[in-house]
Design an enzyme around this catalytic site. Structure first.
Site, PDB file in Angstrom:
ATOM      1  N   ASN A 119      -6.210  -0.660 -16.158  1.00  0.00           N
ATOM      2  CA  ASN A 119      -7.529  -0.476 -16.779  1.00  0.00           C
ATOM      3  C   ASN A 119      -8.635  -0.866 -15.804  1.00  0.00           C
ATOM      4  O   ASN A 119      -9.609  -1.540 -16.158  1.00  0.00           O
ATOM      5  CB  ASN A 119      -7.636  -1.302 -18.063  1.00  0.00           C
ATOM      6  CG  ASN A 119      -8.571  -0.667 -19.071  1.00  0.00           C
ATOM      7  OD1 ASN A 119      -9.040   0.455 -18.879  1.00  0.00           O
ATOM      8  ND2 ASN A 119      -8.850  -1.369 -20.150  1.00  0.00           N
ATOM      9  N   HIS A 162     -13.647  -4.154 -28.488  1.00  0.00           N
ATOM     10  CA  HIS A 162     -12.371  -3.678 -29.026  1.00  0.00           C
ATOM     11  C   HIS A 162     -12.393  -3.612 -30.551  1.00  0.00           C
ATOM     12  O   HIS A 162     -11.744  -2.751 -31.144  1.00  0.00           O
ATOM     13  CB  HIS A 162     -11.224  -4.583 -28.569  1.00  0.00           C
ATOM     14  CG  HIS A 162     -10.677  -4.210 -27.225  1.00  0.00           C
ATOM     15  ND1 HIS A 162     -11.205  -4.677 -26.043  1.00  0.00           N
ATOM     16  CD2 HIS A 162      -9.646  -3.404 -26.871  1.00  0.00           C
ATOM     17  CE1 HIS A 162     -10.529  -4.174 -25.023  1.00  0.00           C
ATOM     18  NE2 HIS A 162      -9.580  -3.408 -25.498  1.00  0.00           N
TER      19      HIS A 162
END
Length: 324
Positions: free
Chosen positions: A202, A238
């Site tokens: 990521n 998130h």
């Protein structure tokens, strides 16, 4: 689904009575036979009636088990005692029992009581060896990360095919297609500390947070505050599940631990010389591989299980088993 809802309604309203057994039996068999009549041909058919016949036996058995649960124990056979139910299961339990992945299609048949014992952990080992638990946890964490890495690599492949990732040429004239690289597999597989993990996957998201959040908090004059704020931003980004916040909180603590430990070792000439020994380096590498393998799985538990009642069960269960 219709069979489950009708049967559950009958059992919920009439309990473990003889009439509920009769209604469940008649409805389930009638529904199944109607399906055979509507879909049957001159050949052997594989269609929805196959799992429906398995479901029919389960629902009828459920009605009988509730009926047996109302009887005195001395009137029951040994088999009936093993499957009798004292109270009606929840609709979720009935659906889970009916749609159990390994047996909904062709069986085998098993009672709701056995399913409840299975779900509650009665069939698990009461005390797994500590080392085995650690390795299983590490393996689970590895598999969980591979799911994310696979998605990132597939997306990166699409970007490469589109030409978006063009990044100039190497000194020998080879074209580089790593302009949007998001995973460094060699770094990931060779990781011996959590810093390697963070640097290996990521990558673009981490770079974005570094550029637009972490570095713009430089005015605070404290890199730990900036790092904590950046991780808090990631957790909020998130979602609202507590698991995200616990996961990134552990990342902050682990990264601080690693950096502080490295600084302590580097300040000690004796420690530096000790770790230069080839045999010590081999042992250190093995220990660090086990450390990252096991604890990455541990840190991923909140991220994967999301809600507090689910991820908190892991340390609670482990502590209980240790006491046993």
């Amino acid at each position: 689904m219709a069979s489950i809802l009708v049967t559950y309604t009958v059992l919920f309203t009439m309990g473990g009575s003889l009439i509920s057994v009769a209604i469940t039996f008649i409805f389930s068999m009638t529904y199944l036979l109607a399906g055979y009549y509507a879909t049957g041909t001159e050949t052997y058919d594989i269609k929805w009636t196959m799992p429906q016949c398995v479901l029919t036996l389960r629902l009828i058995g459920l009605a009988f088990d509730l009926y047996d649960g109302k009887k005195p124990a001395e009137l029951l056979s040994n088999d009936q005692k093993k499957s009798a139910l004292s109270k009606i299961p929840s609709l979720l339990e009935v659906a889970g029992h009916t749609y159990f992945p390994s047996s909904f299609l062709v069986g085998p048949q098993f009672s709701m009581r056995r399913y409840q014992d299975f779900v509650s952990g009665e069939f698990r080992e009461k005390m797994l060896p500590f080392v085995k638990k650690c390795l299983v946890l590490g393996f689970w964490g590895k598999m969980t990360l591979y799911k994310y890495i696979s998605c990132w690599l597939i997306s990166e492949g699409v970007c490469i095919c589109s030409g978006l990732t063009y990044n100039g040429k190497t000194p020998d004239g080879q074209i580089k297609w790593d302009g949007c690289a998001n995973v460094k597999l060699r770094v990931f597989e060779g990781a011996t500390k959590f810093g390697h993990f963070i640097a290996s996957f990521n990558i673009n998201t981490n770079n974005w947070v570094s550029q637009y959040v972490y570095k713009r908090l430089k005015f605070m004059g404290n890199r730990y505050i900036s790092q904590a704020a950046a991780l808090m931003f990631l957790a909020v980004w998130h979602g609202l599940h507590s698991g995200y916040y616990m996961c990134f909180a552990m990342e902050f603590l682990v990264m601080k631990l690693e950096k502080d430990l490295e600084q302590i070792i580097q300040k000690s000439e004796a420690a530096v010389e000790f770790f230069k020994n080839p045999l010590v380096q081999i042992m250190t590498w093995i220990i660090l591989k086990l450390y990252t393998f096991v604890f990455m799985g541990w840190c991923l538990i909140p991220f994967a299980l999301l809600s507090f009642p689910r991820w908190w069960q892991v340390p609670i269960i482990n502590a209980t088993k240790q006491k046993e």
